[in-house]
Each structure stands twice: as structure tokens, then as C-alpha cells.
Design a protein around this motif. Structure first.
Motif, mmCIF file in Angstrom:
data_model
loop_
_atom_site.group_PDB
_atom_site.id
_atom_site.type_symbol
_atom_site.label_atom_id
_atom_site.label_comp_id
_atom_site.label_asym_id
_atom_site.label_seq_id
_atom_site.Cartn_x
_atom_site.Cartn_y
_atom_site.Cartn_z
ATOM 1 N N PRO A 155 50.108 -24.009 -12.796
ATOM 2 C CA PRO A 155 49.746 -25.354 -12.473
ATOM 3 C C PRO A 155 48.530 -25.579 -11.023
ATOM 4 O O PRO A 155 49.232 -25.504 -10.044
ATOM 5 C CB PRO A 155 50.786 -26.139 -12.456
ATOM 6 N N ASN A 156 47.592 -25.615 -11.626
ATOM 7 C CA ASN A 156 46.429 -25.529 -10.423
ATOM 8 C C ASN A 156 46.502 -24.444 -9.474
ATOM 9 O O ASN A 156 46.545 -24.486 -8.350
ATOM 10 C CB ASN A 156 46.402 -26.846 -9.713
ATOM 11 N N ALA A 157 46.635 -23.182 -10.180
ATOM 12 C CA ALA A 157 46.759 -22.147 -9.322
ATOM 13 C C ALA A 157 46.220 -20.725 -10.128
ATOM 14 O O ALA A 157 45.823 -20.872 -11.294
ATOM 15 C CB ALA A 157 48.347 -21.697 -9.344
ATOM 16 N N HIS A 158 46.319 -19.754 -9.488
ATOM 17 C CA HIS A 158 45.898 -18.333 -10.047
ATOM 18 C C HIS A 158 46.817 -17.306 -9.885
ATOM 19 O O HIS A 158 47.614 -17.353 -8.692
ATOM 20 C CB HIS A 158 44.257 -18.229 -9.911
ATOM 21 N N ALA A 159 46.568 -16.041 -10.448
ATOM 22 C CA ALA A 159 47.297 -14.791 -10.067
ATOM 23 C C ALA A 159 46.001 -13.967 -10.324
ATOM 24 O O ALA A 159 45.476 -13.867 -11.307
ATOM 25 C CB ALA A 159 48.500 -14.671 -11.093
ATOM 26 N N ASP A 177 47.059 -30.393 -17.159
ATOM 27 C CA ASP A 177 46.572 -31.281 -18.401
ATOM 28 C C ASP A 177 45.900 -32.663 -17.510
ATOM 29 O O ASP A 177 46.585 -33.290 -16.565
ATOM 30 C CB ASP A 177 47.578 -31.591 -19.532
ATOM 31 N N LEU A 178 45.111 -33.266 -18.234
ATOM 32 C CA LEU A 178 44.488 -34.578 -17.998
ATOM 33 C C LEU A 178 45.789 -35.916 -17.970
ATOM 34 O O LEU A 178 45.680 -36.708 -17.131
ATOM 35 C CB LEU A 178 43.393 -34.962 -18.670
ATOM 36 N N SER A 179 46.649 -35.416 -18.602
ATOM 37 C CA SER A 179 47.743 -36.497 -18.811
ATOM 38 C C SER A 179 48.731 -36.419 -17.577
ATOM 39 O O SER A 179 49.743 -37.277 -17.634
ATOM 40 C CB SER A 179 48.705 -36.627 -20.117
ATOM 41 N N ALA A 180 48.620 -35.206 -16.820
ATOM 42 C CA ALA A 180 49.903 -34.769 -15.765
ATOM 43 C C ALA A 180 50.081 -36.069 -14.882
ATOM 44 O O ALA A 180 51.318 -36.188 -14.626
ATOM 45 C CB ALA A 180 49.469 -33.525 -15.338
ATOM 46 N N PRO A 181 49.299 -36.644 -14.479
ATOM 47 C CA PRO A 181 49.402 -37.894 -13.582
ATOM 48 C C PRO A 181 50.361 -38.843 -14.096
ATOM 49 O O PRO A 181 51.324 -39.259 -13.326
ATOM 50 C CB PRO A 181 48.276 -38.343 -13.105
ATOM 51 N N GLY A 182 50.198 -39.096 -15.226
ATOM 52 C CA GLY A 182 51.192 -39.752 -16.045
ATOM 53 C C GLY A 182 52.631 -39.731 -15.905
ATOM 54 O O GLY A 182 53.561 -40.566 -16.481
ATOM 55 N N VAL A 183 52.929 -38.287 -15.790
ATOM 56 C CA VAL A 183 54.293 -38.051 -15.628
ATOM 57 C C VAL A 183 54.692 -37.347 -14.167
ATOM 58 O O VAL A 183 55.688 -36.751 -14.194
ATOM 59 C CB VAL A 183 54.818 -36.802 -16.730
ATOM 60 N N GLY A 184 54.121 -37.905 -13.307
ATOM 61 C CA GLY A 184 54.391 -37.761 -12.016
ATOM 62 C C GLY A 184 53.918 -36.146 -11.504
ATOM 63 O O GLY A 184 54.454 -35.756 -10.488
ATOM 64 N N GLN A 185 53.033 -35.565 -12.120
ATOM 65 C CA GLN A 185 52.437 -34.259 -11.783
ATOM 66 C C GLN A 185 51.149 -34.408 -11.245
ATOM 67 O O GLN A 185 50.192 -35.248 -11.671
ATOM 68 C CB GLN A 185 52.427 -33.228 -12.927
ATOM 69 N N ALA A 186 50.490 -33.551 -10.588
ATOM 70 C CA ALA A 186 49.309 -33.585 -10.110
ATOM 71 C C ALA A 186 48.181 -33.380 -11.240
ATOM 72 O O ALA A 186 48.501 -32.530 -12.349
ATOM 73 C CB ALA A 186 48.810 -32.319 -9.009
ATOM 74 N N GLY A 187 47.137 -33.919 -11.235
ATOM 75 C CA GLY A 187 45.981 -33.883 -12.350
ATOM 76 C C GLY A 187 45.185 -32.481 -12.221
ATOM 77 O O GLY A 187 45.652 -31.789 -11.223
ATOM 78 N N PRO A 188 44.435 -32.170 -13.163
ATOM 79 C CA PRO A 188 43.844 -30.722 -13.164
ATOM 80 C C PRO A 188 42.819 -30.638 -12.051
ATOM 81 O O PRO A 188 42.151 -31.742 -11.837
ATOM 82 C CB PRO A 188 43.045 -30.736 -14.497
#
Length: 78
Positions: free
Chosen positions: A3-7, A23-34
Motif C-alpha cells: 500500500p503506497n510502498a515498494h520492494a 485504490d482511489l476508494s481507500a479513503p472511504g474506508v479509512g485508508q490512505a488514497g493512492p
């Protein structure tokens, strides 16, 4: 998940960056947006990037940031 990270994946002398954005919808479920900048922060500049992204809307921006391959898509309802 990335999630907004790399390896950085290595095999012998070869390296590859595997990055992911939420995902673009992540803020709607309390997560950071892309956040592609956050996903690629600190990644080596001279290494190919594979980007995992649910939405195809930022494909051109991803390519401009160095992503040579993007895996995008969804499987809704089957």
C-alpha cells in the motif's frame, strides 16, 4: 500488499522494483488514497518498475514516473 510502498527484488546482479498503490476508494474506508510518490520514494532510479494499481486512470502518470509495466484491473462479480 504494497500500500503506497515498494520492494526491490534481486536475483544475482539483476534488480526490479515492485510497487503498489492503494485504490482511489481507500479513503472511504479509512485508508490512505493512492500516492505514487510515496510508493516510489527511495526506490533506485536505474531499475525497472512494475506497478500494481487497481485503477487504470493514472497509467500515463505511472509511465512518466518510470513504470515500465503496470498490472491493473478488477474482478467484480466473478
Amino acid at each position: 500488499m504494497l500500500p503506497n510502498a515498494h520492494a526491490v527484488l534481486t536475483r544475482g546482479d539483476a534488480r526490479l522494483v515492485l510497487a503498489g498503490v492503494t485504490d482511489l476508494s481507500a479513503p472511504g474506508v479509512g485508508q490512505a488514497g493512492p500516492d505514487m510518490s510515496a510508493a516510489l520514494a527511495g526506490s533506485p532510479d536505474d531499475v525497472p518498475v512494475i506497478l500494481l494499481d487497481h485503477q487504470p486512470k493514472d497509467a500515463r502518470r505511472a509511465a512518466a514516473r518510470g513504470s515500465r509495466f503496470s498490472y491493473r484491473g478488477t474482478r467484480m462479480a466473478g
